[in-house]
Design a protein around this motif. Structure first.
Motif, PDB file in Angstrom:
ATOM      1  N   SER A   1      -4.233  42.523  24.587  1.00 35.82           N
ATOM      2  CA  SER A   1      -5.381  43.280  24.103  1.00 35.82           C
ATOM      3  C   SER A   1      -6.606  42.367  24.025  1.00 35.82           C
ATOM      4  O   SER A   1      -6.505  41.171  23.842  1.00 35.82           O
ATOM      5  CB  SER A   1      -5.090  43.868  22.729  1.00 35.82           C
ATOM      6  OG  SER A   1      -4.011  44.781  22.799  1.00 35.82           O
TER       7      SER A   1
ATOM      8  N   GLY B   1      -2.069  41.437  15.056  1.00 29.70           N
ATOM      9  CA  GLY B   1      -2.895  40.987  16.162  1.00 29.70           C
ATOM     10  C   GLY B   1      -4.395  41.163  15.994  1.00 29.70           C
ATOM     11  O   GLY B   1      -5.152  40.199  16.124  1.00 29.70           O
TER      12      GLY B   1
ATOM     13  N   ALA C   1       8.259  43.313  16.666  1.00 24.51           N
ATOM     14  CA  ALA C   1       7.209  43.898  17.487  1.00 24.51           C
ATOM     15  C   ALA C   1       6.171  44.628  16.641  1.00 24.51           C
ATOM     16  O   ALA C   1       4.959  44.464  16.842  1.00 24.51           O
ATOM     17  CB  ALA C   1       7.827  44.860  18.508  1.00 24.51           C
TER      18      ALA C   1
ATOM     19  N   TYR D   1       4.225  41.877  14.451  1.00 23.55           N
ATOM     20  CA  TYR D   1       3.428  40.989  15.297  1.00 23.55           C
ATOM     21  C   TYR D   1       2.218  41.719  15.861  1.00 23.55           C
ATOM     22  O   TYR D   1       1.086  41.216  15.832  1.00 23.55           O
ATOM     23  CB  TYR D   1       4.326  40.470  16.415  1.00 23.55           C
ATOM     24  CG  TYR D   1       3.678  39.512  17.378  1.00 23.55           C
ATOM     25  CD1 TYR D   1       3.376  38.207  17.004  1.00 23.55           C
ATOM     26  CD2 TYR D   1       3.394  39.910  18.689  1.00 23.55           C
ATOM     27  CE1 TYR D   1       2.801  37.320  17.912  1.00 23.55           C
ATOM     28  CE2 TYR D   1       2.824  39.038  19.596  1.00 23.55           C
ATOM     29  CZ  TYR D   1       2.533  37.744  19.203  1.00 23.55           C
ATOM     30  OH  TYR D   1       1.961  36.873  20.102  1.00 23.55           O
ATOM     31  N   ASP D   2       2.421  42.942  16.350  1.00 26.53           N
ATOM     32  CA  ASP D   2       1.317  43.701  16.926  1.00 26.53           C
ATOM     33  C   ASP D   2       0.320  44.151  15.860  1.00 26.53           C
ATOM     34  O   ASP D   2      -0.893  44.189  16.106  1.00 26.53           O
ATOM     35  CB  ASP D   2       1.848  44.910  17.695  1.00 26.53           C
ATOM     36  CG  ASP D   2       2.582  44.510  18.960  1.00 26.53           C
ATOM     37  OD1 ASP D   2       2.450  43.347  19.391  1.00 26.53           O
ATOM     38  OD2 ASP D   2       3.308  45.359  19.521  1.00 26.53           O
TER      39      ASP D   2
ATOM     40  N   ARG E   1       8.438  38.847  25.510  1.00 26.31           N
ATOM     41  CA  ARG E   1       8.272  40.293  25.619  1.00 26.31           C
ATOM     42  C   ARG E   1       9.560  40.992  26.045  1.00 26.31           C
ATOM     43  O   ARG E   1       9.852  42.103  25.603  1.00 26.31           O
ATOM     44  CB  ARG E   1       7.172  40.606  26.628  1.00 26.31           C
ATOM     45  CG  ARG E   1       5.764  40.298  26.141  1.00 26.31           C
ATOM     46  CD  ARG E   1       4.776  40.572  27.250  1.00 26.31           C
ATOM     47  NE  ARG E   1       3.405  40.384  26.807  1.00 26.31           N
ATOM     48  CZ  ARG E   1       2.352  40.396  27.623  1.00 26.31           C
ATOM     49  NH1 ARG E   1       2.534  40.574  28.914  1.00 26.31           N
ATOM     50  NH2 ARG E   1       1.137  40.221  27.151  1.00 26.31           N
TER      51      ARG E   1
ATOM     52  N   ARG F   1       0.371  40.932  22.946  1.00 21.48           N
ATOM     53  CA  ARG F   1       1.181  41.959  22.307  1.00 21.48           C
ATOM     54  C   ARG F   1       2.645  41.709  22.633  1.00 21.48           C
ATOM     55  O   ARG F   1       2.971  41.026  23.598  1.00 21.48           O
ATOM     56  CB  ARG F   1       0.763  43.348  22.785  1.00 21.48           C
ATOM     57  CG  ARG F   1      -0.635  43.767  22.319  1.00 21.48           C
ATOM     58  CD  ARG F   1      -0.974  45.162  22.811  1.00 21.48           C
ATOM     59  NE  ARG F   1       0.022  46.139  22.382  1.00 21.48           N
ATOM     60  CZ  ARG F   1       0.028  46.727  21.183  1.00 21.48           C
ATOM     61  NH1 ARG F   1      -0.910  46.431  20.293  1.00 21.48           N
ATOM     62  NH2 ARG F   1       0.970  47.602  20.865  1.00 21.48           N
ATOM     63  N   SER F   2       3.523  42.284  21.831  1.00 24.27           N
ATOM     64  CA  SER F   2       4.949  42.073  22.047  1.00 24.27           C
ATOM     65  C   SER F   2       5.437  42.719  23.326  1.00 24.27           C
ATOM     66  O   SER F   2       6.445  42.308  23.892  1.00 24.27           O
ATOM     67  CB  SER F   2       5.746  42.621  20.856  1.00 24.27           C
ATOM     68  OG  SER F   2       5.550  44.020  20.736  1.00 24.27           O
TER      69      SER F   2
END
Length: 345
Positions: free
Chosen positions: A339, A307, A300, A303-304, A136, A333-334
């Motif tokens: 979440s 998710g 980011a 990747y998010d 992160r 999350r990045s």
């Protein structure tokens, strides 16, 4: 259950076999290079190493860290094997991976009737937590550099090659790079962690100091020569080129949950190699228009975005055998909090 204490270096068991238990991964998967396997600050945790191609053991630890992080409940072995099936791993290969990870002390098991359940051990879960924190934070530093270099020098006899390899691996993890064979440098304040490395590994012929150097002088071998910036730039640009089509596909058309699960895992492994290659090198020392920030933003976002779809697939597979556990599935999350429900206290 805890595995014997081991040093961090090449995988003691070698990469998983690429044989009848494996099939090609989904075409959404961006190209991968070897990535870090575990934190050298936890040498007793023998996490599998990432290499090219599908690897059931590494996949399992990645999936548990991403969608089951912070949970102490165990998941049904059948669900974990089914999830590996999305990556082209057969049932035989999946069950073998579970057994091997349990023998290595990465997973612990429990029984409910005739059914077996697995979860990360407390030690392995701690490593995953630190990995997530580093992931992160990587690429977010923008504060001015204070001009200080940390220098770590050491000498080891030729017959201690294994120790030398371990020292190098752990120094690189801390953000050092070799200016010369026995002299490593870092633009970060990591003197104390380096001293701990030498102390833990019994390296008596060693020195760690902090100094200031005019890195802009026309020196034949300045500290920044420890990094091949041309090669590093090329790797960032390669990552951007490989990941941009995936981001565009997410924006433009539907992606199934299984596809998202595979693509997100591959994306994570592809990105995770950069912290060992680039210790968030200060912008003051880098060429203009350095691609790290653009690469991180792309990682980011992609990747998010993957998710929710990927977590939905994980939840659906677990729910086939255990609906109550499926409700606990979340995803990392990045940046910011995870979440879903998997990290609620």
């Amino acid at each position: 259950m805890t595995s014997p204490r081991r040093t961090i270096g090449p995988d003691h068991h070698g990469p998983d076999h690429h044989g009848p238990d494996h099939h090609p991964a989904h075409p959404l998967v961006p190209p991968q290079r070897p990535a870090l396997r575990a934190l050298p600050t936890h040498p007793e945790v023998d996490l599998p190493r990432t290499q090219e191609g599908p690897q059931p053991q590494r996949l399992l630890t990645t999936l548990l860290g991403d969608y089951w992080h912070g949970r102490r409940e165990h998941l049904p072995s059948g669900a974990l094997v089914a999830l590996l099936g999305d990556f082209g791993v057969t049932t035989v290969g999946g069950r073998a991976a579970l057994s091997r990870l349990a023998r290595r002390g990465v997973l612990e098991s429990s029984k409910v009737g005739r059914h077996t359940y697995y979860g990360l051990t407390a030690a392995a879960s701690g490593v995953v937590l630190e990995n997530v924190h580093r992931l992160r934070s990587f690429g977010e530093r923008h504060e001015p550099w204070d001009g200080r270099w940390t220098v770590a020098a050491f000498s080891l006899p030729e017959d201690l090659r294994d120790v030398r390899h371990t020292v190098r691996s752990r120094l690189r993890w801390l953000g050092f790079a070799p200016l010369y064979d026995g002299m490593w440098v870092s633009p970060r304040p990591v003197a104390e962690p380096a001293r701990r490395v030498f102390a833990e590994l019994g390296v008596l012929a060693s020195t760690v100091l902090t100094t200031t150097v005019d890195a802009r002088r026309s020196d034949p071998h300045p500290p920044m020569a420890a990094w091949d910036l041309t090669e590093l730039r090329g790797q960032y640009e390669e990552f951007v080129a490989a990941t941009t089509p995936l981001r565009e596909q997410l924006r433009g058309c539907g992606v199934t949950g299984a596809q998202a699960l595979v693509a997100r895992t591959a994306l994570l492994n592809a990105w995770w190699r950069f912290p060992s290659l680039d210790p968030d090198l200060p912008l003051d020392l880098l060429p203009e228009r350095w691609p790290r920030r653009a690469a991180r933003d792309l990682f980011a976002e992609t990747y998010d975005a993957l998710g929710p779809l990927a977590a939905g697939r994980f939840r659906a597979v677990v729910g086939e055998s255990s609906p109550e556990l499926a409700a606990l599935v979340g995803y990392q999350r990045s940046e910011g909090p995870a979440s879903g429900t998997a990290n609620r206290r």
